[in-house]
Design a protein around this motif. Structure first.
Motif, PDB file in Angstrom:
ATOM      1  N   THR A  12       0.836  -1.203   0.000  1.00  0.00           N
ATOM      2  CA  THR A  12       0.000   0.000   0.000  1.00  0.00           C
ATOM      3  C   THR A  12       0.868   1.248   0.000  1.00  0.00           C
ATOM      4  OG1 THR A  12      -1.721  -1.182   1.204  1.00  0.00           O
ATOM      5  CG2 THR A  12      -1.834   1.234   1.240  1.00  0.00           C
ATOM      6  N   LEU A  16       1.030   4.144  -2.923  1.00  0.00           N
ATOM      7  CA  LEU A  16       0.840   5.573  -2.656  1.00  0.00           C
ATOM      8  C   LEU A  16       2.011   6.392  -3.197  1.00  0.00           C
ATOM      9  CD1 LEU A  16      -0.596   5.485   0.968  1.00  0.00           C
ATOM     10  CD2 LEU A  16      -1.789   6.276  -1.078  1.00  0.00           C
ATOM     11  N   LEU A  53       2.710  11.200   5.223  1.00  0.00           N
ATOM     12  CA  LEU A  53       1.431  10.866   4.615  1.00  0.00           C
ATOM     13  C   LEU A  53       0.361  11.669   5.341  1.00  0.00           C
ATOM     14  CD1 LEU A  53       1.743   6.978   4.502  1.00  0.00           C
ATOM     15  CD2 LEU A  53       1.943   8.550   2.571  1.00  0.00           C
ATOM     16  N   TYR A  55      -3.762  12.404   5.524  1.00  0.00           N
ATOM     17  CA  TYR A  55      -5.117  12.029   5.132  1.00  0.00           C
ATOM     18  C   TYR A  55      -6.020  13.239   5.227  1.00  0.00           C
ATOM     19  CZ  TYR A  55      -9.742   9.972   5.150  1.00  0.00           C
ATOM     20  OH  TYR A  55     -11.049   9.680   4.858  1.00  0.00           O
ATOM     21  N   SER A  61      -8.846  11.364   0.908  1.00  0.00           N
ATOM     22  CA  SER A  61      -7.671  10.942   0.151  1.00  0.00           C
ATOM     23  C   SER A  61      -6.416  11.072   0.996  1.00  0.00           C
ATOM     24  CB  SER A  61      -7.532  11.790  -1.116  1.00  0.00           C
ATOM     25  OG  SER A  61      -7.291  13.140  -0.763  1.00  0.00           O
ATOM     26  N   VAL A  62      -5.371  10.402   0.527  1.00  0.00           N
ATOM     27  CA  VAL A  62      -4.065  10.468   1.186  1.00  0.00           C
ATOM     28  C   VAL A  62      -3.098  11.149   0.236  1.00  0.00           C
ATOM     29  CG1 VAL A  62      -2.159   9.137   2.157  1.00  0.00           C
ATOM     30  CG2 VAL A  62      -4.505   8.380   2.504  1.00  0.00           C
ATOM     31  N   ASP A  63      -2.304  12.056   0.759  1.00  0.00           N
ATOM     32  CA  ASP A  63      -1.299  12.739  -0.042  1.00  0.00           C
ATOM     33  C   ASP A  63       0.044  12.639   0.669  1.00  0.00           C
ATOM     34  OD1 ASP A  63      -0.244  14.170  -2.145  1.00  0.00           O
ATOM     35  OD2 ASP A  63      -1.058  16.103  -1.514  1.00  0.00           O
TER      36      ASP A  63
END
Length: 77
Positions: A12, A16, A53, A55, A61-63
């Motif tokens: 995961t 990302l 990371l 959220y 969403s995750v950036d």
């Protein structure tokens, strides 16, 4: 809200980082840099704590952001 990288499965986290690299289209100068190398660079920055990371509940969403670029609200959401 900041997500600890060790809270995610390795696959995961890799996905990302890969999505981030593909989305950002970062220019690495005159020499082409392979996707795998770019992803590994992002993963290394995450492991070193230079990037985090984040959220977003608003966008669900995750950036990935540079640590110095995050807003105080990012940490507490």
């Amino acid at each position: 809200m900041i997500i600890p990288i060790d809270a995610l499965e390795a696959d995961t986290l890799y996905s990302l980082a890969e999505a981030f690299v593909l989305r950002e289209g970062t220019d690495y100068g005159e020499q082409e840099v392979a996707l795998e190398v770019k992803v590994q660079q992002v993963l290394e920055r995450l492991k070193q704590g230079d990037a985090v990371l984040v959220y977003s509940e608003l966008h669900e969403s995750v950036d990935i952001k540079r640590k110095e670029d995050i807003q105080p609200s990012d940490e507490t959401q």
